[in-house]
Design a protein around this motif. Structure first.
Motif, short mmCIF file in Angstrom:
data_model
loop_
_atom_site.label_atom_id
_atom_site.label_comp_id
_atom_site.label_asym_id
_atom_site.label_seq_id
_atom_site.Cartn_x
_atom_site.Cartn_y
_atom_site.Cartn_z
N PRO A 60 121.81 -13.97 4.29
CA PRO A 60 121.51 -12.81 5.14
C PRO A 60 122.66 -12.51 6.10
O PRO A 60 123.32 -13.42 6.60
N ALA A 61 122.87 -11.23 6.34
CA ALA A 61 123.88 -10.77 7.30
C ALA A 61 123.36 -9.49 7.93
O ALA A 61 122.72 -8.67 7.26
N PHE A 62 123.60 -9.35 9.24
CA PHE A 62 123.16 -8.12 9.90
C PHE A 62 123.90 -7.92 11.21
O PHE A 62 124.50 -8.84 11.74
N SER A 63 123.81 -6.69 11.71
CA SER A 63 124.36 -6.34 13.02
C SER A 63 123.44 -5.32 13.67
O SER A 63 123.07 -4.33 13.04
N ASP A 64 123.13 -5.58 14.95
CA ASP A 64 122.34 -4.61 15.72
C ASP A 64 123.20 -3.45 16.21
O ASP A 64 122.69 -2.38 16.49
N ASP A 65 124.50 -3.66 16.33
CA ASP A 65 125.43 -2.67 16.86
C ASP A 65 124.90 -2.05 18.16
O ASP A 65 124.94 -0.84 18.35
N GLY A 66 124.40 -2.91 19.04
CA GLY A 66 123.92 -2.45 20.35
C GLY A 66 122.48 -1.99 20.38
O GLY A 66 121.94 -1.71 21.45
N GLU A 67 121.82 -1.90 19.24
CA GLU A 67 120.41 -1.50 19.16
C GLU A 67 119.60 -2.77 18.95
O GLU A 67 119.21 -3.11 17.83
N LYS A 68 119.39 -3.50 20.04
CA LYS A 68 118.83 -4.85 19.99
C LYS A 68 117.59 -4.95 19.09
O LYS A 68 116.63 -4.24 19.27
N GLY A 101 109.40 1.13 22.35
CA GLY A 101 109.06 0.53 21.05
C GLY A 101 109.11 1.51 19.90
O GLY A 101 109.17 1.09 18.73
N ASP A 102 109.09 2.81 20.20
CA ASP A 102 109.16 3.80 19.12
C ASP A 102 110.45 3.69 18.32
O ASP A 102 110.50 4.04 17.15
N ARG A 103 111.50 3.16 18.95
CA ARG A 103 112.77 3.06 18.22
C ARG A 103 112.63 2.11 17.03
O ARG A 103 113.23 2.33 15.99
N PHE A 104 111.81 1.07 17.15
CA PHE A 104 111.59 0.16 16.02
C PHE A 104 110.82 0.86 14.91
O PHE A 104 111.09 0.65 13.73
N ARG A 105 109.87 1.67 15.29
CA ARG A 105 109.12 2.44 14.28
C ARG A 105 110.07 3.38 13.53
O ARG A 105 110.00 3.51 12.30
N HIS A 106 111.00 3.99 14.25
CA HIS A 106 111.95 4.90 13.62
C HIS A 106 112.91 4.15 12.69
O HIS A 106 113.23 4.64 11.60
N VAL A 107 113.37 2.98 13.11
CA VAL A 107 114.24 2.17 12.24
C VAL A 107 113.47 1.81 10.97
O VAL A 107 113.99 1.96 9.86
N ALA A 108 112.23 1.35 11.12
CA ALA A 108 111.42 0.97 9.95
C ALA A 108 111.19 2.18 9.05
O ALA A 108 111.29 2.07 7.81
N ASP A 109 110.88 3.34 9.63
CA ASP A 109 110.67 4.55 8.83
C ASP A 109 111.94 4.95 8.08
O ASP A 109 111.88 5.38 6.93
N ALA A 110 113.09 4.79 8.73
CA ALA A 110 114.37 5.11 8.08
C ALA A 110 114.61 4.19 6.89
O ALA A 110 114.99 4.64 5.80
N VAL A 111 114.35 2.89 7.07
CA VAL A 111 114.54 1.94 5.97
C VAL A 111 113.56 2.24 4.84
O VAL A 111 113.93 2.22 3.66
N ARG A 112 112.31 2.55 5.18
CA ARG A 112 111.32 2.92 4.15
C ARG A 112 111.80 4.13 3.35
O ARG A 112 111.65 4.17 2.12
N HIS A 113 112.37 5.11 4.05
CA HIS A 113 112.90 6.31 3.38
C HIS A 113 113.98 5.90 2.38
O HIS A 113 113.97 6.33 1.22
N TYR A 114 114.91 5.05 2.81
CA TYR A 114 116.00 4.61 1.94
C TYR A 114 115.46 3.85 0.73
O TYR A 114 115.85 4.12 -0.41
N LEU A 115 114.57 2.91 0.99
CA LEU A 115 114.02 2.10 -0.11
C LEU A 115 113.27 2.98 -1.11
O LEU A 115 113.39 2.78 -2.32
#
Length: 122
Positions: A60-68, A101-115
């Motif tokens: 596994p590898a990842f970066s938050d790039d400032g978005e904790k 906390g909505d920012r986590f929902r948006h990140v998850a929704d974005a990943v769901r869109h991609y997948l």
């Protein structure tokens, strides 16, 4: 021809805007090349965050790039989907208002869109 897939302007909330991108990457150099390509695309150069995650040769590898916490969330989702040797990048342009906390929902929704676009399930 580029292997970078970009889905722009998929989420908007209180001035913040989100996009999701990704492509095949076998190692950190591959991830860096795709990030460089993305940052070279007009408005993406001015984004606030490019959070990403990948499973590279089983590691596994990842970066938050400032978005904790964003990179870890992306990683969890791609691990569940079984997406390996592929990087998923969630880009955010900060709109001036904290999303809490909505920012986590948006990140998850974005990943769901991609997948979903990749024919994968989150």
């Amino acid at each position: 021809m580029s292997g970078l897939l970009v889905f722009d302007k998929i989420i908007s909330d209180r001035g913040s805007r989100y996009a999701v991108s990704g492509g095949a990457a076998r190692d950190r150099d591959g991830v860096a090349a795709l990030l460089d390509e993305l940052r070279g695309r007009g408005r993406f150069a001015k984004a606030t965050h490019h959070s990403w995650a990948a499973i590279l040769s089983g590691e596994p590898a990842f970066s938050d790039d400032g978005e904790k916490g964003a990179g870890g969330l992306i990683l969890q989702m791609i691990e569940r989907a079984g997406l390996a040797d592929h990087v998923v990048i969630v880009t955010r342009w900060y709109g001036g208002k904290h999303l809490g906390g909505d920012r986590f929902r948006h990140v998850a929704d974005a990943v769901r869109h991609y997948l979903a676009e990749m024919g994968q399930r989150a």
